[in-house]
Write a protein that holds these residues in place. Structure first.
Motif, PDB file in Angstrom:
ATOM      1  N   ASP A  41     -34.561-193.756  -7.505  1.00  0.00           N
ATOM      2  CA  ASP A  41     -33.412-193.972  -6.621  1.00  0.00           C
ATOM      3  C   ASP A  41     -33.795-194.550  -5.262  1.00  0.00           C
ATOM      4  OD1 ASP A  41     -34.630-191.831  -5.379  1.00  0.00           O
ATOM      5  OD2 ASP A  41     -32.908-190.488  -5.478  1.00  0.00           O
ATOM      6  N   LYS A 351     -24.902-180.277  -6.370  1.00  0.00           N
ATOM      7  CA  LYS A 351     -24.828-181.509  -7.160  1.00  0.00           C
ATOM      8  C   LYS A 351     -24.416-182.685  -6.280  1.00  0.00           C
ATOM      9  CE  LYS A 351     -23.762-179.015 -11.433  1.00  0.00           C
ATOM     10  NZ  LYS A 351     -25.202-178.893 -11.745  1.00  0.00           N
ATOM     11  N   SER A 352     -25.059-182.761  -5.109  1.00  0.00           N
ATOM     12  CA  SER A 352     -24.772-183.805  -4.133  1.00  0.00           C
ATOM     13  C   SER A 352     -25.768-184.952  -4.276  1.00  0.00           C
ATOM     14  CB  SER A 352     -24.859-183.234  -2.707  1.00  0.00           C
ATOM     15  OG  SER A 352     -24.753-184.246  -1.736  1.00  0.00           O
ATOM     16  N   ASP A 353     -25.285-186.154  -4.508  1.00  0.00           N
ATOM     17  CA  ASP A 353     -26.122-187.345  -4.652  1.00  0.00           C
ATOM     18  C   ASP A 353     -26.768-187.670  -3.303  1.00  0.00           C
ATOM     19  OD1 ASP A 353     -27.323-189.741  -5.170  1.00  0.00           O
ATOM     20  OD2 ASP A 353     -25.547-190.728  -5.981  1.00  0.00           O
ATOM     21  N   LYS A 355     -28.716-190.187  -2.472  1.00  0.00           N
ATOM     22  CA  LYS A 355     -29.001-191.592  -2.181  1.00  0.00           C
ATOM     23  C   LYS A 355     -28.256-192.062  -0.932  1.00  0.00           C
ATOM     24  CE  LYS A 355     -27.980-193.044  -6.367  1.00  0.00           C
ATOM     25  NZ  LYS A 355     -27.758-193.947  -7.522  1.00  0.00           N
TER      26      LYS A 355
END
Length: 474
Positions: A41, A351-353, A355
């Motif tokens: 990522d 569950k936090s992205d 990027k």
């Protein structure tokens, strides 16, 4: 000094022989795609060369623990060497290897998620909170300690601990939110190499200077008459086994390109840290002519002053400054990754992205507010609670590793034996410690041993039930 160098040789052979055995038991799969490749990522999942990962992992885990802990553990004399060597090979190395490899096998998950998979939902919820609290404690400890050292040195003409605290905190924040290859991937390998060189330099000067270790004896030579069991096994954590390492392993698990790199990166880093602990324990007990002299030095100025005196006296002004900078860089580069690991652990739970920069900031900012607030509390109080919680986390991770081995019908004893031993250590310690229940050893000793036996029995029973269930479902 022969005992020091024999101990180092044994550690190296432990890496070569037992490390290879642990790798074989785990069963690496070269063809398996790692999270660094599969989930790249550009922020946390970035493939890097194994030698960089080794030096980064080594620097991440080698905070104040293998230095300050080893200096304090040296009060028990050469008995500390036995724990460092056996602990690193049979407990710490196994713990670090499995925490890294199980993270790789589970998409680079934080240690709480890994533990939850193998020990159940209750363990996962407990570990989510426990590991984040531990990481913030570690970040605070490794923020406060270096700031005090830099202030005492009047480094760059800045003699204020509070000013240095602000500088270190600002650096921590950047290292926590920026992509892993921007700061960590560039400067950590350099500092990791410097730390190793400095430790070897101090070891060489001990030999050249003709310093002598106290004789190895079964007698307790601690000046304060503190018992070896279980205090030595809590005092020297990061040089033998440390739960903090399990929180750091997922950082590098997200950057490994092949599973075969795991032994060098995870097990190898633990063995290297054991060597650092051996050197500082030897320096502390020999430079001050025994444990009584070391006790006086610790009473007068604490472990920071001991490190400074040893470094400057053995290696001169320039060498001493370099050694001290290595000692300062060591905890700083563990503190920033502690906060980074806390960010990732919270992000996994939510569950936090990560990027997106905004989402990284949302998670990171509250952690730093808490860390700064904790830095205002007395350093010794934070360190005492960190020591016990650190070893508790290590014990839970060992049990999770043992559960993985049982579930996959592998030789679980490499994890079960140290897990049982560490269970006895942490239960006994919290029952008799000043920050615990303050019970007499006549009570804490038997309860600790009984608790370990019962935990082992419960684990074996659960393992048998799992095997029966597999047979019935098969």
């Amino acid at each position: 000094m022969a005992l020091l160098f024999i101990s180092i040789v044994v550690l190296v052979f432990g890496y070569v022989l037992y490390g290879k055995f642990v790798e074989k038991v785990f069963g690496i799969k070269e063809e398996r795609e790692t999270p660094a490749v599969e989930m790249a990522d550009g922020v946390d999942f970035i493939e890097m060369p194994w030698y960089k990962l080794y030096l980064i992992q080594f620097l991440n885990i080698a905070g104040l623990g293998p230095i300050y802990g080893a200096v304090a553990g040296a009060l028990w004399g050469p008995q500390a060497f036995i724990w460092i060597v056996l602990g690193s090979i049979f407990a710490g190395g196994v713990h670090d290897y499995f925490s890294g490899m199980l993270s790789i096998r589970n998409g680079g998950s934080s240690i709480a998620e890994v533990v939850g998979k193998y020990l159940g939902g209750g363990a996962k919820q407990f570990m989510r909170g426990f590991s984040v609290v531990l990481l913030v404690l570690v970040g605070t400890v490794f923020m406060t300690g270096p700031s005090m050292l830099l202030g005492n040195l009047n480094f760059l003409g800045i003699g204020s601990t509070q000013v240095w605290l602000g500088i270190v905190l600002a650096y921590y924040f950047l290292a926590t939110i920026l992509p892993v290859d921007k700061i960590i991937g560039k400067i950590y390998p350099v500092f990791g190499a410097v730390l190793i060189i400095m430790a070897l330099g101090i070891a060489a000067m001990l030999l050249v200077g003709g310093y002598q270790l106290p004789p190895l004896t079964a007698e307790n030579i601690h000046p304060g008459d503190l018992s070896v069991w279980p205090l030595l096994f809590i005092t020297i954590a990061c040089g033998a086994i440390s739960g903090f390492h399990a929180t750091q392993s997922p950082l590098m698990a997200r950057c490994c390109g092949k599973e075969s790199e795991g032994r060098r990166v995870f097990y190898g880093s633990m063995i290297s840290e054991g060597i650092i602990a051996l050197v500082w324990a030897a320096a502390a007990m020999s430079f001050f002519y025994g444990t009584d002299g070391l006790s006086g030095a610790l009473d007068a100025g604490g472990p920071g002053a001991v490190v400074y005196d040893v470094s400057t006296s053995l290696m001169g002004v320039v060498g001493g400054l370099l050694a001290m900078l290595g000692v300062i860089a060591c905890p700083i580069t563990s503190g920033d990754t502690a906060f980074r690991s806390a960010r990732l652990a919270v992000a996994d739970f939510l569950k936090s992205d990560q990027k997106v920069l905004k989402k990284r900031l949302i998670v990171a900012l509250p952690l730093f507010v808490i860390g700064f607030s904790l830095s205002l509390i007395d350093f010794d109080i934070i360190w005492r609670y960190f020591a016990w919680s650190n070893q508790t986390l290590a014990t839970v991770v060992l049990w999770a590793s043992a559960a993985y081995l049982v579930q996959n019908q592998k030789f679980h004893w490499i994890a079960t034996v140290p897990a049982t031993f560490m269970t006895a250590v942490i239960v006994t310690y919290i029952l008799q410690a000043p920050e615990g229940f303050q019970l007499a050893t006549s009570i804490s000793y038997p309860i600790g041993i009984i608790a370990a036996i019962l935990t082992f029995g419960w684990f074996m029973l659960k393992g048998q039930k799992h095997k029966v269930k597999e047979v019935l479902e098969g």
